[in-house]
Design a protein around this motif. Structure first.
Motif, PDB file in Angstrom:
ATOM      1  N   THR A  50     -11.307  -5.027   1.607  1.00 53.56           N
ATOM      2  CA  THR A  50     -10.030  -5.036   2.334  1.00 53.56           C
ATOM      3  C   THR A  50      -9.501  -6.309   2.120  1.00 53.56           C
ATOM      4  O   THR A  50      -8.445  -6.366   2.967  1.00 53.56           O
ATOM      5  CB  THR A  50     -10.845  -4.863   4.043  1.00 53.56           C
TER       6      THR A  50
ATOM      7  N   GLN B 221      -6.786  -2.696  10.258  1.00 52.49           N
ATOM      8  CA  GLN B 221      -6.946  -2.749   8.873  1.00 52.49           C
ATOM      9  C   GLN B 221      -7.355  -1.445   8.150  1.00 52.49           C
ATOM     10  O   GLN B 221      -8.292  -0.860   8.166  1.00 52.49           O
ATOM     11  CB  GLN B 221      -8.446  -3.774   8.871  1.00 52.49           C
TER      12      GLN B 221
ATOM     13  N   ILE C 152      -8.580   0.774   5.224  1.00 52.58           N
ATOM     14  CA  ILE C 152      -9.631   0.835   4.164  1.00 52.58           C
ATOM     15  C   ILE C 152      -9.525   1.625   2.989  1.00 52.58           C
ATOM     16  O   ILE C 152      -9.229   2.802   3.251  1.00 52.58           O
ATOM     17  CB  ILE C 152     -11.213   0.558   4.723  1.00 52.58           C
TER      18      ILE C 152
END
Length: 191
Positions: A22, A56, A58
């Motif tokens: 990430t 975020q 992934i």
């Protein structure tokens, strides 16, 4: 990654896998709760980040790895990196520096040069080298500005040369000798 898997702390590999997959900041990784992860949409909700809240994204392999780990642990909802200290102020770990340093040393790398932040730098640089546009890299990395993204992108001469070579296609056939030949006497007088 193999060195992180071999560490005596059973969570070193998970920290390393998330960092590699990430480019998240060290502190962001340690604040992940299982219920912050949306495996179906491959997103981690980050409630407290340097540039504010964000999601975020992934990659699929990391999502599969997290899903497998979640199932093996009996589908917990707490911290991915809980503290083991009874007298701790926080219920999640604040650092994985020592564990990461052990893994780096085990991998025969220089721990003064390979840190968790270097993993972030490497992930961001890898995105750039793969041709991901800067606004997308900014969104993935969670940087507030493009100027901050540029601080992490140190491109090799080879990458620069390969990129500029793509201009050959743009100019192919765009110019002809005819356009650059001075007109003869008859053409000048006709003009």
């Amino acid at each position: 990654m193999q060195a992180a898997i071999a560490d005596q702390d059973p969570l070193t590999w998970l920290f390393t896998a998330i960092a590699m997959g990430t480019g998240m900041r060290h502190s962001e990784i340690l604040r992940i709760r299982w219920d912050d992860i949306d495996l179906a949409n491959r997103r981690i909700y980050i409630g407290q980040a340097k540039a504010g809240q964000r999601e975020q994204p992934i990659p699929p392999n990391l999502a599969a790895m997290l899903q497998k780990e979640h199932a093996q642990l009996g589908e917990p909802s707490g911290w991915l990196f809980p503290t083991s200290r009874a007298d701790a102020k926080h219920s999640h770990r604040q650092q994985m520096s020592e564990q990461f340093r052990r893994a780096v040393t085990r991998a025969k790398l220089d721990p003064s040069k390979v840190t968790p932040h270097v993993m972030r730098h490497t992930a961001i640089t890898s995105l750039i080298k793969e041709g991901v546009d800067l606004p997308t890299v900014q969104r993935i990395s969670g940087h507030k500005t493009l100027a901050m993204v540029l601080r992490y992108t140190h491109l090799s001469d080879d990458h620069i040369d390969q990129s500029v070579a793509k201009l050959d296609t743009a100019f192919s056939g765009a110019f002809s000798q005819e356009l650059h030949t001075p007109p003869n006497e008859n053409e000048r007088s006709a003009a």
